[in-house]
Write a protein that holds these residues in place. Structure first.
Motif, PDB file in Angstrom:
ATOM      1  N   GLU A  73      31.385   4.273 -26.789  1.00 57.80           N
ATOM      2  CA  GLU A  73      31.339   3.599 -25.504  1.00 57.80           C
ATOM      3  C   GLU A  73      29.869   3.440 -25.101  1.00 57.80           C
ATOM      4  O   GLU A  73      28.980   4.008 -25.742  1.00 57.80           O
ATOM      5  CB  GLU A  73      32.097   4.402 -24.441  1.00 57.80           C
ATOM      6  N   ASP A  76      26.687  -2.434 -21.996  1.00 57.64           N
ATOM      7  CA  ASP A  76      26.635  -3.658 -22.792  1.00 57.64           C
ATOM      8  C   ASP A  76      25.283  -3.742 -23.486  1.00 57.64           C
ATOM      9  O   ASP A  76      24.246  -3.496 -22.863  1.00 57.64           O
ATOM     10  CB  ASP A  76      26.818  -4.890 -21.901  1.00 57.64           C
ATOM     11  N   LYS A 103      41.400  -8.243 -25.594  1.00 53.47           N
ATOM     12  CA  LYS A 103      42.150  -7.923 -24.385  1.00 53.47           C
ATOM     13  C   LYS A 103      43.639  -7.803 -24.717  1.00 53.47           C
ATOM     14  O   LYS A 103      44.138  -8.457 -25.644  1.00 53.47           O
ATOM     15  CB  LYS A 103      41.914  -8.977 -23.308  1.00 53.47           C
ATOM     16  N   ARG A 132      34.544   0.502 -28.517  1.00 52.22           N
ATOM     17  CA  ARG A 132      35.219   0.568 -27.223  1.00 52.22           C
ATOM     18  C   ARG A 132      36.650   1.057 -27.435  1.00 52.22           C
ATOM     19  O   ARG A 132      37.197   0.962 -28.527  1.00 52.22           O
ATOM     20  CB  ARG A 132      35.163  -0.752 -26.458  1.00 52.22           C
ATOM     21  N   SER A 133      37.234   1.593 -26.384  1.00 50.80           N
ATOM     22  CA  SER A 133      38.478   2.335 -26.544  1.00 50.80           C
ATOM     23  C   SER A 133      39.279   2.292 -25.252  1.00 50.80           C
ATOM     24  O   SER A 133      39.097   1.401 -24.413  1.00 50.80           O
ATOM     25  CB  SER A 133      38.137   3.787 -26.895  1.00 50.80           C
ATOM     26  N   TRP A 134      40.168   3.285 -25.106  1.00 43.90           N
ATOM     27  CA  TRP A 134      40.939   3.422 -23.873  1.00 43.90           C
ATOM     28  C   TRP A 134      40.019   3.598 -22.654  1.00 43.90           C
ATOM     29  O   TRP A 134      40.447   3.388 -21.526  1.00 43.90           O
ATOM     30  CB  TRP A 134      41.922   4.582 -23.972  1.00 43.90           C
ATOM     31  N   TYR A 135      38.757   3.931 -22.893  1.00 40.21           N
ATOM     32  CA  TYR A 135      37.825   4.085 -21.769  1.00 40.21           C
ATOM     33  C   TYR A 135      37.407   2.753 -21.153  1.00 40.21           C
ATOM     34  O   TYR A 135      36.647   2.741 -20.176  1.00 40.21           O
ATOM     35  CB  TYR A 135      36.616   4.914 -22.193  1.00 40.21           C
ATOM     36  N   ASN A 136      37.897   1.652 -21.676  1.00 40.88           N
ATOM     37  CA  ASN A 136      37.736   0.376 -20.980  1.00 40.88           C
ATOM     38  C   ASN A 136      38.217   0.481 -19.534  1.00 40.88           C
ATOM     39  O   ASN A 136      37.654  -0.142 -18.628  1.00 40.88           O
ATOM     40  CB  ASN A 136      38.529  -0.729 -21.684  1.00 40.88           C
ATOM     41  N   ARG A 137      39.272   1.267 -19.334  1.00 46.42           N
ATOM     42  CA  ARG A 137      39.839   1.381 -17.979  1.00 46.42           C
ATOM     43  C   ARG A 137      38.854   2.024 -17.012  1.00 46.42           C
ATOM     44  O   ARG A 137      38.789   1.648 -15.844  1.00 46.42           O
ATOM     45  CB  ARG A 137      41.143   2.167 -18.025  1.00 46.42           C
ATOM     46  N   VAL A 140      34.717  -1.222 -17.730  1.00 48.88           N
ATOM     47  CA  VAL A 140      34.759  -2.643 -17.393  1.00 48.88           C
ATOM     48  C   VAL A 140      35.976  -2.995 -16.533  1.00 48.88           C
ATOM     49  O   VAL A 140      35.874  -3.811 -15.601  1.00 48.88           O
ATOM     50  CB  VAL A 140      34.719  -3.512 -18.674  1.00 48.88           C
ATOM     51  N   GLU A 141      37.146  -2.390 -16.804  1.00 53.26           N
ATOM     52  CA  GLU A 141      38.329  -2.723 -16.009  1.00 53.26           C
ATOM     53  C   GLU A 141      38.135  -2.306 -14.560  1.00 53.26           C
ATOM     54  O   GLU A 141      38.527  -3.020 -13.631  1.00 53.26           O
ATOM     55  CB  GLU A 141      39.574  -2.050 -16.594  1.00 53.26           C
ATOM     56  N   TYR A 216      28.291   0.054 -12.652  1.00 58.53           N
ATOM     57  CA  TYR A 216      28.585   0.675 -13.945  1.00 58.53           C
ATOM     58  C   TYR A 216      28.050   2.107 -13.996  1.00 58.53           C
ATOM     59  O   TYR A 216      28.663   2.981 -14.629  1.00 58.53           O
ATOM     60  CB  TYR A 216      28.004  -0.165 -15.083  1.00 58.53           C
TER      61      TYR A 216
END
Length: 290
Positions: A73, A76, A103, A132-137, A140-141, A216
């Motif tokens: 993670e 950018d 997505k 990137r992984s489940w940590y998108n939530r 960025v989400e 962020y």
């Protein structure tokens, strides 16, 4: 004489000329401790040596039927893809893969949040790297408004529980967060905008994020508070110098295993100036505000 702070709001990524202040301050931004990049010859020598150690580790993982997950993670343009490429470069691709999911589909949005990631977890003897992984939530989400407050709260509560189950099942999970200074991020995103071979890397999300640095920062700090655990800790790598970052990521994984033919002298020790899991790496400070 103290320089006036740079007006980030005035930065125009479409302007082909990068502001001198950004160019001059990029490497040292965010309190980065080195004023020069690692020399190419030294980098290539160390990278090759560590990649040989990685092959030994892969053989060991195959023979002992272990499983490894490395989650990447970060900000950018922090260098996740480059680290993954060098990690994977000489491994046997039959038993190692990189996963970079787009997505979620309509069907995936109706599933348990972690479900589409679990389907890519390694079988015995294999290594999986997540770009990137489940940590998108949590990143960025959250920042871009792609999830609501309840979904975020559920994630921050459930992610440590989920990862504890993974650890108890015997999977070795490494969570790597690559961080860079603000000027370095602007420099790299500007390079992507104006290099036709890199432009595909620059997304609409990247452009939208240019003015969301503090959002962020707040998101990642809350992520660390909730999800840095004994079972699955976070390791932060300061990556203004991509060469040093790639070396340290590979070294970090190697330092956590014993295997036949392991060369401790080649692996060396972590560079504590740029790698760590303490508050000075997780949270803003006067000296290391990324």
């Amino acid at each position: 004489m103290t320089k006036e702070p740079f007006d980030y709001a005035s930065f125009d990524i479409a302007d082909p000329k990068l502001p001198e202040r950004i160019e001059e301050n990029a490497l040292g931004s965010g309190g980065y401790p080195y004023d020069r990049r690692m020399k190419r010859k030294l980098y290539e020598k160390r990278l090759r040596e560590l990649q040989i150690e990685l092959l030994k580790l892969q053989t060991h993982i195959r023979e002992t039927k272990q499983r490894i997950i490395v989650v990447f993670e970060g900000r950018d343009s922090a260098g996740k893809g480059g680290c993954i490429a060098r990690f994977m470069q000489h491994l046997n691709p039959r038993h190692a893969k990189a996963v970079a999911l787009s997505k979620p589909t309509e069907a995936e949005r109706g599933q348990w949040y972690f479900q589409r990631y679990v389907s890519h977890f390694p079988t015995s003897g294999n290594i999986v790297l997540f770009d990137r992984s489940w940590y998108n939530r949590a990143g960025v989400e959250r920042v871009m408004g792609f999830c609501n407050e309840d979904q975020l709260a559920d994630f921050l509560r459930e992610a440590p529980q989920f990862e504890a189950l993974v650890a108890r099942d015997g999977i070795h999970m490494f969570k790597i967060f690559l961080t860079i200074g603000r000027e370095m991020q602007l420099k790299r995103l500007h390079d992507r905008q104006h290099d036709p071979l890199k432009r595909w890397k620059l997304t609409g999300i990247d452009r939208a994020s240019l003015g969301l640095w503090d959002d962020y920062t707040e998101a990642k700090e809350e992520m660390f508070r909730f999800t840095h655990t004994t079972d699955c800790p976070w390791t932060v790598v300061r990556s203004n110098d991509k060469r040093r970052a790639r070396i340290e990521v590979i070294r970090h994984v190697l330092l956590n295993f014993e295997y036949e033919g392991r060369d401790s002298d080649i692996i060396g020790e972590a560079d504590e100036k740029i790698v760590g899991s303490g508050p000075e790496f997780f949270f803003k400070s006067k000296d290391h505000s990324d």
